[in-house]
Scaffold this active site. Structure first.
Site, PDB file in Angstrom:
ATOM      1  N   ARG A  92      60.943  36.528  46.396  1.00 19.59           N
ATOM      2  CA  ARG A  92      61.175  37.959  46.566  1.00 19.59           C
ATOM      3  C   ARG A  92      62.667  38.270  46.663  1.00 19.59           C
ATOM      4  O   ARG A  92      63.131  39.300  46.196  1.00 19.59           O
ATOM      5  CB  ARG A  92      60.443  38.454  47.816  1.00 19.59           C
ATOM      6  CG  ARG A  92      58.926  38.398  47.710  1.00 19.59           C
ATOM      7  CD  ARG A  92      58.270  38.923  48.986  1.00 19.59           C
ATOM      8  NE  ARG A  92      56.817  38.871  48.901  1.00 19.59           N
ATOM      9  CZ  ARG A  92      56.080  37.870  49.333  1.00 19.59           C
ATOM     10  NH1 ARG A  92      56.661  36.811  49.855  1.00 19.59           N
ATOM     11  NH2 ARG A  92      54.768  37.906  49.239  1.00 19.59           N
ATOM     12  N   SER A 123      58.183  48.058  47.457  1.00 19.81           N
ATOM     13  CA  SER A 123      58.817  47.182  46.462  1.00 19.81           C
ATOM     14  C   SER A 123      59.474  45.977  47.123  1.00 19.81           C
ATOM     15  O   SER A 123      60.032  46.076  48.217  1.00 19.81           O
ATOM     16  CB  SER A 123      59.879  47.961  45.684  1.00 19.81           C
ATOM     17  OG  SER A 123      59.391  49.194  45.220  1.00 19.81           O
ATOM     18  N   PRO A 125      62.282  42.707  47.237  1.00 19.28           N
ATOM     19  CA  PRO A 125      62.043  42.244  48.609  1.00 19.28           C
ATOM     20  C   PRO A 125      62.061  43.422  49.577  1.00 19.28           C
ATOM     21  O   PRO A 125      63.072  44.100  49.724  1.00 19.28           O
ATOM     22  CB  PRO A 125      63.182  41.274  48.881  1.00 19.28           C
ATOM     23  CG  PRO A 125      64.262  41.698  47.944  1.00 19.28           C
ATOM     24  CD  PRO A 125      63.619  42.320  46.750  1.00 19.28           C
ATOM     25  N   VAL A 126      60.928  43.673  50.221  1.00 20.89           N
ATOM     26  CA  VAL A 126      60.707  44.930  50.925  1.00 20.89           C
ATOM     27  C   VAL A 126      61.659  45.161  52.088  1.00 20.89           C
ATOM     28  O   VAL A 126      62.085  46.295  52.338  1.00 20.89           O
ATOM     29  CB  VAL A 126      59.234  45.046  51.383  1.00 20.89           C
ATOM     30  CG1 VAL A 126      58.902  44.046  52.475  1.00 20.89           C
ATOM     31  CG2 VAL A 126      58.932  46.473  51.816  1.00 20.89           C
ATOM     32  N   ASP A 127      62.023  44.123  52.820  1.00 18.60           N
ATOM     33  CA  ASP A 127      62.906  44.309  53.971  1.00 18.60           C
ATOM     34  C   ASP A 127      64.301  44.730  53.522  1.00 18.60           C
ATOM     35  O   ASP A 127      64.903  45.640  54.091  1.00 18.60           O
ATOM     36  CB  ASP A 127      62.964  43.025  54.800  1.00 18.60           C
ATOM     37  CG  ASP A 127      61.588  42.525  55.176  1.00 18.60           C
ATOM     38  OD1 ASP A 127      60.936  43.174  56.015  1.00 18.60           O
ATOM     39  OD2 ASP A 127      61.147  41.507  54.615  1.00 18.60           O
ATOM     40  N   ASP A 152      50.887  40.207  55.338  1.00 23.08           N
ATOM     41  CA  ASP A 152      50.967  38.809  55.772  1.00 23.08           C
ATOM     42  C   ASP A 152      50.125  38.588  57.030  1.00 23.08           C
ATOM     43  O   ASP A 152      49.471  37.555  57.185  1.00 23.08           O
ATOM     44  CB  ASP A 152      52.423  38.423  56.072  1.00 23.08           C
ATOM     45  CG  ASP A 152      53.351  38.802  54.946  1.00 23.08           C
ATOM     46  OD1 ASP A 152      53.703  37.932  54.148  1.00 23.08           O
ATOM     47  OD2 ASP A 152      53.713  39.985  54.867  1.00 23.08           O
ATOM     48  N   ARG A 155      46.619  38.343  56.114  1.00 23.24           N
ATOM     49  CA  ARG A 155      46.363  37.010  55.551  1.00 23.24           C
ATOM     50  C   ARG A 155      46.204  35.969  56.651  1.00 23.24           C
ATOM     51  O   ARG A 155      45.346  35.082  56.560  1.00 23.24           O
ATOM     52  CB  ARG A 155      47.506  36.616  54.620  1.00 23.24           C
ATOM     53  CG  ARG A 155      47.525  37.369  53.305  1.00 23.24           C
ATOM     54  CD  ARG A 155      48.816  37.151  52.549  1.00 23.24           C
ATOM     55  NE  ARG A 155      48.773  37.751  51.212  1.00 23.24           N
ATOM     56  CZ  ARG A 155      49.840  38.074  50.503  1.00 23.24           C
ATOM     57  NH1 ARG A 155      51.058  37.861  51.002  1.00 23.24           N
ATOM     58  NH2 ARG A 155      49.718  38.600  49.300  1.00 23.24           N
ATOM     59  N   HIS A 179      59.197  39.584  54.942  1.00 21.03           N
ATOM     60  CA  HIS A 179      57.975  39.499  54.142  1.00 21.03           C
ATOM     61  C   HIS A 179      58.293  38.520  53.016  1.00 21.03           C
ATOM     62  O   HIS A 179      58.690  38.891  51.919  1.00 21.03           O
ATOM     63  CB  HIS A 179      57.615  40.875  53.570  1.00 21.03           C
ATOM     64  CG  HIS A 179      56.512  40.845  52.549  1.00 21.03           C
ATOM     65  ND1 HIS A 179      55.279  40.297  52.803  1.00 21.03           N
ATOM     66  CD2 HIS A 179      56.470  41.288  51.263  1.00 21.03           C
ATOM     67  CE1 HIS A 179      54.522  40.414  51.719  1.00 21.03           C
ATOM     68  NE2 HIS A 179      55.229  41.000  50.771  1.00 21.03           N
ATOM     69  N   THR A 234      50.053  40.525  42.621  1.00 14.71           N
ATOM     70  CA  THR A 234      49.194  40.906  43.748  1.00 14.71           C
ATOM     71  C   THR A 234      49.204  42.427  43.838  1.00 14.71           C
ATOM     72  O   THR A 234      50.264  43.039  43.735  1.00 14.71           O
ATOM     73  CB  THR A 234      49.706  40.321  45.079  1.00 14.71           C
ATOM     74  OG1 THR A 234      50.998  40.868  45.377  1.00 14.71           O
ATOM     75  CG2 THR A 234      49.827  38.807  44.999  1.00 14.71           C
TER      76      THR A 234
END
Length: 318
Positions: A92, A123, A125-127, A152, A155, A179, A234
């Site tokens: 990511r 979107s 890499p979200v962080d 996560d 999961r 994430h 995903t």
């Protein structure tokens, strides 16, 4: 705070697999009276809106349309899923430079027409992109939310529930941090309906040891890669995660979700977006919870934050 009114408008920026599936999940949930899809691929976006609209007879009344940024005006929530797709073998964090440039064109347009909206970044890499959105938008941190580690965490609950043969919803735990590859599992606070996981495993004669924790964590951390290797992307589970966050906001639920938020002073971590348990309600992020981690977890969280900060520092165009 999102004001009570008869209509609820949600805009989704990006009509790829994640964006279109998110619109579908939002449509099924019945939380919105209007959903607007925006994407550079106008033809595909029109097709997605048409396809969704044809299911009008099977859901609560909702107007679904494709359009431009002007059509998003007055949105309660703007969900941002646009960006370069993650390729097989690509982390990511390797997406960052491509997506920062995309966000530089998106965020000003979103803000232009939605000065009071809550921005929900999905979107990858979200962080990092949540932080970029926070900086570009000028919005208060409470109204710039990343989907964080909500997926996560689901999961992780799924993995534990599957192994222990229990409902995943009875597992209380969090994935925190990035994430992605440096995320951490908070085993020290994990419990099964308020019974500490080690005590529960002992009472039920179930496995709970270093090997169990390592195997479960690796499965969670690598889950996206495993899915991408098999089907290319995903999108179902993340769409459900986004819908859960949206429902918490619109319903002013004040529920606790591990979304990505600006961390200001937690184990020495500052000025970075990380997945943290937060109270989510009508104002967006109402409070980030500083839960007590053990030394190992805290150390890993600090390293996760450092990874993200280094990425931001090394990214071009910031």
């Amino acid at each position: 705070m999102i004001k009570k009114r008869n209509t609820t408008k949600i805009s989704v920026i990006g009509a790829g697999s994640v964006g279109a599936t998110t619109a579908y999940a939002l449509m099924l949930s019945g939380v919105a009276t209007e959903i607007v899809l925006v994407d550079v691929n106008k033809s595909k976006t029109e097709g997605e809106a048409m396809d969704l609209s044809h299911g009008a007879d099977f859901v609560k009344p909702v107007n679904i349309l494709s359009g431009d940024y002007k059509d998003t005006e007055g949105s309660d929530i703007v969900v941002i899923t646009a960006g370069a797709a993650q390729k097989v073998g690509e982390t990511r964090l390797q997406l960052i430079n491509k997506n920062i440039n995309i966000f530089k064109s998106i965020i000003p347009e979103v803000v232009k027409y939605n000065k009071d909206a809550i921005l929900l970044v999905v979107s990858n890499p979200v962080d990092v992109l949540s932080y970029v959105t926070y900086k570009l938008s000028g919005f208060p941190k409470e109204r710039v939310i990343g989907s964080g580690t909500v997926l996560d965490t689901s999961r992780l609950k799924h993995e534990i529930g599957k192994r222990y043969k229990i409902d995943p919803r009875n597992v209380n735990t969090y994935i925190m941090g990035e994430h992605g590859d440096s995320e951490i599992a908070t085993w020290s606070v994990t419990n099964i309906q308020n019974i500490k996981i080690d005590e529960y495993a002992n009472k039920e004669n179930l496995e709970y040891n270093d090997n169990f924790r390592k195997e479960v964590y690796e499965n969670v951390k690598n889950a996206a890669y495993e899915v991408i290797n098999r089907k290319g992307a995903t999108f179902y589970a993340i769409a459900l995660a986004v819908t859960r966050i949206v429902k918490a906001i619109l319903g002013d639920e004040k529920t606790i979700l591990p979304v990505s938020t600006l961390v200001e002073n937690y184990y020495g971590i500052k000025d970075v977006y990380l997945g943290m348990p937060c109270i989510v309600g009508g104002s967006g992020i109402e409070k980030a919870l500083s839960i007590d981690l053990n030394k190992t977890e805290a150390s890993k969280l600090v390293k996760s934050a450092e990874t993200l900060k280094n990425t931001l520092n090394n990214a071009s165009g910031l």
